[in-house]
Design a protein around this motif. Structure first.
Motif, mmCIF file in Angstrom:
data_model
loop_
_atom_site.group_PDB
_atom_site.id
_atom_site.type_symbol
_atom_site.label_atom_id
_atom_site.label_comp_id
_atom_site.label_asym_id
_atom_site.label_seq_id
_atom_site.Cartn_x
_atom_site.Cartn_y
_atom_site.Cartn_z
ATOM 1 N N ASN A 3 0.998 -1.095 0.044
ATOM 2 C CA ASN A 3 0.268 -0.183 -0.044
ATOM 3 C C ASN A 3 0.789 1.201 0.125
ATOM 4 N N ARG A 25 -2.141 7.454 5.959
ATOM 5 C CA ARG A 25 -3.424 6.254 6.009
ATOM 6 C C ARG A 25 -3.679 6.051 7.384
ATOM 7 N N ASP A 288 -1.758 1.387 -4.046
ATOM 8 C CA ASP A 288 -2.898 1.443 -2.938
ATOM 9 C C ASP A 288 -4.234 1.162 -3.311
#
Length: 308
Positions: A3, A25, A288
């Motif tokens: 990610n 995130r 991602d």
């Protein structure tokens, strides 16, 4: 799959473009031990996390599951078959949401008469076709990962027998943290080539909610079949975080299909194709947004007209 760690927002200046802010995130910080209190050693080794006891209510409600980094199922000597029942009931849904699943088998002392209860876990992996590491691959027809593949093939069920190896669990979660949780607010529309409505399977829907976790809505329109045996789509997404004021839907190219096929295509594209495709013909792979479940996977890239 890997990610992207940071999402940058940009401030435009008449002379320069400056990256002035990063939005990290959201990280998942809860580790649950199912139906038992976590041992003290686990709490110590996993000190960076909120380690607690879980019951069924903690791992069935989607909003509560959004904060879960991992769930640990420990085989009990009094009821060894319970771990099989728990995995049958919960493992699939947890993996769809990219939660890490750890299974601790009963240790067998050399020379002891303790029965080998491995077969209970093998049976679940086979029946549910769950990807797994830590079991002998010759006993399974389902996918088993080597140590080198674990990073790219997550999520999967991680099985270990050595008792209280919590430092290894902590290291794994540090190196391979779960990605973004599914967005329960995402509106998903899928259309076939003839404009018919396609209803995603439960796994497909959750994978799309993970892949487009930062979007209000996404519409997928099926393309003609590709050569790899997976379905291809043109995707139009409305992003919740629109930094440049663009009101046009962002266009992506998406592939949805068998987990093994998607995994191989992802790795081939990432490790081989990008080195041999001209820049203007090679759409950027959106790391991602590339996600795996138990039986399915999704690859997402920027849409480039005429791309290879």
């Amino acid at each position: 799959m890997a990610n992207q760690e940071l999402i940058a927002s940009y401030a435009l200046d008449p002379a320069i473009v400056v990256i002035h802010e990063y939005r990290k995130r959201e990280t998942r910080q809860i580790i649950g031990f199912f139906d038992e209190d976590p041992p003290e050693e686990a709490v110590t080794c996993l000190g960076a996390y909120d380690v607690r006891r879980f019951d069924e209510s903690d791992i069935v409600e989607p909003r509560r599951m959004a904060s879960i980094a991992a769930v640990v199922f420990r085989q009990q000597s009094t009821v060894p078959i319970k771990v099989k029942r728990d995995l049958e009931k919960f493992a699939e849904s947890l993996l769809w949401r990219d939660c890490r699943v750890f299974v601790e088998l009963l240790p067998i002392e050399p020379g002891s008469k303790t029965p080998d209860f491995d077969s209970l876990v093998y049976q679940v992996m086979e029946e549910r076709r769950l990807p797994v590491s830590g079991l002998k691959p010759e006993k399974l027809t389902t996918y088993t990962a080597s140590a080198e593949e674990i990073r790219d093939m997550t999520p999967m069920v991680h099985v270990f027998r050595l008792p209280d190896t919590w430092s290894d669990v902590a290291a794994y979660l540090r190196d391979f943290p779960p990605g973004e949780s599914p967005s329960n607010e995402l509106s998903v529309t899928v259309r076939g080539r003839d404009d018919s409505i396609i209803v995603p399977s439960p796994e497909e829907k959750i994978l799309l909610e993970r892949a487009f976790h930062d979007c209000h809505r996404v519409k997928l329109i099926e393309n003609s079949g590709g050569l790899s045996g997976v379905r291809t789509y043109k995707a139009f997404a409305d992003n919740r975080y629109e930094y440049v004021g663009n009101r046009t839907r962002y266009e992506y190219f998406a592939k949805i299909g068998d987990r093994d096929l998607i995994s191989k295509e992802y790795l081939s594209y990432r490790d081989i194709a990008l080195e041999h495709i001209p820049f203007h013909l090679g759409p950027r792979l959106r790391l991602d947004r590339c996600v795996l479940g138990t039986q399915l996977g999704i690859i997402v890239s920027d849409y480039v007209s005429g791309a290879e």
